[in-house]
Design a protein around this motif. Structure first.
Motif, PDB file in Angstrom:
ATOM      1  N   LEU A 100      38.979  31.545  33.721  1.00 23.75           N
ATOM      2  CA  LEU A 100      39.406  32.718  34.484  1.00 23.75           C
ATOM      3  C   LEU A 100      40.788  32.469  35.073  1.00 23.75           C
ATOM      4  CD1 LEU A 100      36.091  33.644  36.339  1.00 23.75           C
ATOM      5  CD2 LEU A 100      36.912  34.361  34.080  1.00 23.75           C
ATOM      6  N   LYS A 101      41.419  33.563  35.489  1.00 22.10           N
ATOM      7  CA  LYS A 101      42.724  33.415  36.140  1.00 22.10           C
ATOM      8  C   LYS A 101      42.513  32.777  37.506  1.00 22.10           C
ATOM      9  CE  LYS A 101      44.989  37.056  33.619  1.00 22.10           C
ATOM     10  NZ  LYS A 101      44.956  38.516  33.417  1.00 22.10           N
ATOM     11  N   PRO A 102      43.521  32.034  37.978  1.00 24.16           N
ATOM     12  CA  PRO A 102      43.357  31.361  39.274  1.00 24.16           C
ATOM     13  C   PRO A 102      43.030  32.364  40.372  1.00 24.16           C
ATOM     14  CG  PRO A 102      45.344  30.616  38.164  1.00 24.16           C
ATOM     15  CD  PRO A 102      44.809  31.743  37.342  1.00 24.16           C
ATOM     16  N   GLY A 103      42.107  32.009  41.229  1.00 20.77           N
ATOM     17  CA  GLY A 103      41.756  32.857  42.361  1.00 20.77           C
ATOM     18  C   GLY A 103      40.697  33.899  42.057  1.00 20.77           C
ATOM     19  N   SER A 104      40.129  33.872  40.839  1.00 20.91           N
ATOM     20  CA  SER A 104      39.113  34.868  40.490  1.00 20.91           C
ATOM     21  C   SER A 104      37.789  34.531  41.168  1.00 20.91           C
ATOM     22  CB  SER A 104      38.886  34.874  38.979  1.00 20.91           C
ATOM     23  OG  SER A 104      40.097  35.030  38.308  1.00 20.91           O
ATOM     24  N   ASP A 105      37.001  35.577  41.403  1.00 22.43           N
ATOM     25  CA  ASP A 105      35.661  35.379  41.941  1.00 22.43           C
ATOM     26  C   ASP A 105      34.709  35.148  40.767  1.00 22.43           C
ATOM     27  OD1 ASP A 105      33.138  35.524  42.963  1.00 22.43           O
ATOM     28  OD2 ASP A 105      33.484  37.336  44.156  1.00 22.43           O
ATOM     29  N   VAL A 106      34.327  33.894  40.555  1.00 20.00           N
ATOM     30  CA  VAL A 106      33.568  33.513  39.366  1.00 20.00           C
ATOM     31  C   VAL A 106      32.247  34.280  39.288  1.00 20.00           C
ATOM     32  CG1 VAL A 106      32.485  31.586  38.161  1.00 20.00           C
ATOM     33  CG2 VAL A 106      34.638  31.239  39.356  1.00 20.00           C
ATOM     34  N   GLU A 107      31.540  34.358  40.412  1.00 25.56           N
ATOM     35  CA  GLU A 107      30.237  35.027  40.429  1.00 25.56           C
ATOM     36  C   GLU A 107      30.389  36.508  40.074  1.00 25.56           C
ATOM     37  OE1 GLU A 107      27.120  34.056  40.745  1.00 25.56           O
ATOM     38  OE2 GLU A 107      27.728  31.943  40.813  1.00 25.56           O
ATOM     39  N   GLN A 108      31.448  37.130  40.606  1.00 25.70           N
ATOM     40  CA  GLN A 108      31.675  38.558  40.354  1.00 25.70           C
ATOM     41  C   GLN A 108      31.945  38.795  38.867  1.00 25.70           C
ATOM     42  OE1 GLN A 108      31.237  41.125  42.442  1.00 25.70           O
ATOM     43  NE2 GLN A 108      31.590  42.344  40.590  1.00 25.70           N
ATOM     44  N   VAL A 109      32.825  37.951  38.286  1.00 24.55           N
ATOM     45  CA  VAL A 109      33.172  38.110  36.871  1.00 24.55           C
ATOM     46  C   VAL A 109      31.927  37.899  36.016  1.00 24.55           C
ATOM     47  CG1 VAL A 109      34.608  37.254  34.979  1.00 24.55           C
ATOM     48  CG2 VAL A 109      35.542  37.375  37.298  1.00 24.55           C
ATOM     49  N   LYS A 110      31.127  36.929  36.420  1.00 24.09           N
ATOM     50  CA  LYS A 110      29.899  36.658  35.668  1.00 24.09           C
ATOM     51  C   LYS A 110      29.014  37.908  35.657  1.00 24.09           C
ATOM     52  CE  LYS A 110      25.687  34.271  36.411  1.00 24.09           C
ATOM     53  NZ  LYS A 110      24.939  33.435  37.325  1.00 24.09           N
TER      54      LYS A 110
END
Lengths: 235, 384
Positions: free
Chosen positions: B218-228
């Motif tokens: 992911l791009k730096p600073g992304s919310d991993v849980e949200q993208v998931k």
């Protein structure tokens, strides 16, 4: 009075198995007295000694040792009382892994108020008094029977007890060293005015006593003494 | 005053042989506990080492997959769907399989783990792979894991003197151009790394459109849980998307339930504890029993049970230390030998060192407390 006993009865066992050992025993030991307790085997001498030492509980009658009532005393009080008494046993039971001096010094664990340096000095001094000044670092295995018993005497006296209880200290020794040990004990006690109650079978040492109490079948009677002092109940 | 500790030491050291036996018992216990717990940790770490190497933020796996070592494939086309998400920076396909490696010296075949991933900037930490990217893009070029077991032949030694090594994998000629150090696990003896294109040449029977893992950065600073959560519906029922941490947890859970690691090595450590306990108890008990008249005499003179307990407890502490120090040194030595013998690294952690020392102390103090029971019951009046 150092020891004052009135109408002591003592029995082992309960019910049908009950066996009475002491019958109506009364006596006193005054400060500075050397009292011998004699009598045949099984007459109750040692049982009486264990009652005085607080190793068994006084159940019937009254006894005061070093101004502390022993009848119905709590176990902790009995243990505390023992720390003011010097014990000498038939078997010296020295710890073989400690030198003579360390065996004596060990007693100061019961008197933590004495600084370590003083404890060491007093132990060495006491061993010198019993004639073992040149054997301080010897382990018991390298001492003779008489020497071991003298270490046991030093151990009993080093904490300056107010009473010495000795149970046949000469039993395991030949007549010559037995005599030496008893004389040593007597002179050390005399110096400090410490009373001694000694159970003995040994007729050869009776002359050192101020008083001799003899026991037969659990009853006490005064037989003879070189210098009778104090009051004695006679059956 | 003569302390209980000094008395304890004098008693223990009076019989040198007994002291040596007791210390040896503790030593064996300490060594067993440290080695068993060390191997347990090592086996656990090694089984999840590949999952830990993943640097991608999100991982796409087949819903059928229990462990990435035995993964079910998923259609590669699914990975193209996720690229539309604005937070997704890079997507990579990763292939894993087991091939037959022909040891070119003895000409026999051994199974070997094969990883196919874009060598130019892999989203998994295979250190040294990207430096070899240019050559790895050529056909049939592979990199060998220098920490593989010896059954594959002296590949590292050969490459030190030669430019390359030619051998066969799945009856297909390959050229080993270099080695990198990654490390093997309990599920495999060796590793080979290559590009996805070369992976397909070695496994021609595998459908071209199926991959083992999808790696997403992911791009730096992304919310991993949200993208998931955003991406999951795009993949539907054919693939699951999990975070890097979830992948590691999944692998640990798989190792735990499929291999009885905790039980086997925990049992080994427990046996060590028990051996130490019995030896120390036996020694302290005989010491106490042999000195019963002396201890009874001390009790008659006014020593409390606790004073005598202090002496025996001190002996427990002395034995723990006397056994622990050489046991620790020997365990380090065994770790070194084991690392060499099975090429799986073990290391001492201070947590384990501390935990085993506490266990040793508990073991010795417990034996001391049981050994002293006899003194508690002895009647001091019996010494008369």
């Amino acid at each position: 009075m150092i020891i004052s006993a009135r109408n002591l009865n003592f029995a082992f066992g309960e019910g049908d198995l009950r066996k009475q050992i002491l019958f109506d025993v009364s006596f006193d030991v005054a400060p500075g007295e050397v009292v011998l307790l004699t009598g045949p085997s099984g007459s109750g001498k040692t049982t009486l000694l264990t009652l005085i030492g607080g190793l068994r509980r006084t159940t019937e009658g009254e006894m005061t040792v070093l101004s502390r009532p022993m009848h119905h005393a709590r176990k902790e009080d009995l243990v505390a009382n023992r720390r003011d008494i010097g014990f000498i046993f038939q078997q010296h039971n020295l710890l073989e892994f400690l030198s003579a001096q360390k065996n004596v010094e060990l007693m100061f664990q019961l008197h933590p108020e004495v600084p370590a340096g003083e404890a060491r000095a007093r132990s060495a001094e006491m061993l010198t008094k019993v004639g073992l000044g040149n054997r301080l670092d010897y382990h018991p295995s390298r001492l003779s029977g008489g020497q071991k018993q003298r270490v046991a005497i030093a151990r009993a006296l080093v904490t300056r007890p107010q009473l010495i209880l000795a149970d046949e200290p000469t039993a395991a020794l030949d007549s010559h060293s037995g005599r030496d040990v008893v004389e040593l004990l007597q002179s050390l006690a005399r110096d400090r005015g410490c009373p001694i109650l000694m159970v003995t079978h040994d007729n050869r040492v009776l002359d050192i006593a101020d008083r001799v109490l003899s026991m037969e079948d659990g009853r006490l009677e005064e037989s003879r003494g070189t210098e009778a002092r104090g009051e004695t109940e006679t059956q | 005053m003569l302390s209980s500790f000094v008395v304890a030491w004098r008693q223990l050291s009076y019989h040198r042989m007994k002291l040596a036996v007791a210390s040896a018992g503790v030593l064996v216990a300490v060594m067993l506990m440290l080695v068993q717990l060390g191997i347990r940790q090592g086996a656990m770490d090694n089984s999840v080492a590949i999952a830990r190497r993943v640097t991608a933020d999100l991982v796409v796996v087949s819903p059928r997959t229990r462990t990435i070592f035995q993964s079910s494939q998923l259609p590669r086309r699914l990975l193209f769907r996720v690229g539309a998400h604005p937070e997704v920076d890079a997507i990579q396909e990763m292939y894993m399989g087991q091939a037959r490696w022909r040891n070119p010296w003895e000409l026999r075949e051994h199974p070997i783990a094969v990883f196919g991933v874009d060598p130019r900037s892999p989203l998994i930490n295979f250190r040294g792979l990207s430096e070899l990217a240019d050559e790895l893009m050529l056909a049939d070029r592979v990199v060998f894991d220098g920490l593989s077991r010896k059954s594959y032949g002296p590949v590292v030694a050969h490459l030190a003197n030669h430019d390359f090594l030619e051998t066969e994998m799945n009856l297909h000629r390959v050229r080993v151009i270099a080695t990198i150090n990654v490390g093997v696990s309990i599920t495999g003896d060796g590793n080979v790394f290559m590009s996805p294109a070369n992976f397909r040449r070695i496994f021609p029977q595998r459908p071209a459109g199926s991959v083992d893992l999808g790696l997403i950065r992911l791009k730096p600073g992304s919310d991993v849980e949200q993208v998931k959560r955003d991406l999951a519906p795009l993949l539907g029922a054919e693939a699951t998307i999990i975070t890097r941490e979830e992948l590691i947890d999944k692998e640990i859970a798989f190792v735990r339930e499929s291999a009885p690691i905790d039980f086997i090595f925990g049992m080994g450590a427990a046996v060590g504890f028990f051996i130490g306990f019995v030896v120390v108890y036996q020694i302290l008990y005989t010491e106490v029993t042999n000195h019963l008249p002396q201890f009874a005499t001390l009790k008659a003179m006014g020593f409390s049970d606790n004073k005598l307990l202090q002496i025996v407890l001190s002996q427990g502490v002395i034995l723990s230390v006397l056994g622990y120090v050489p046991g620790f040194v020997m365990a380090l030595w065994v770790y070194e030998i084991a690392t060499d013998a099975i090429q799986m690294p073990f290391s001492m952690t201070w947590q384990r060192a501390l935990a085993v020392f506490s266990l040793t102390l508990v073991m010795c103090l417990l034996s001391a407390m049981i050994a002293i029971q006899k003194v508690r019951t002895v009647d001091p009046a019996d010494v008369f």
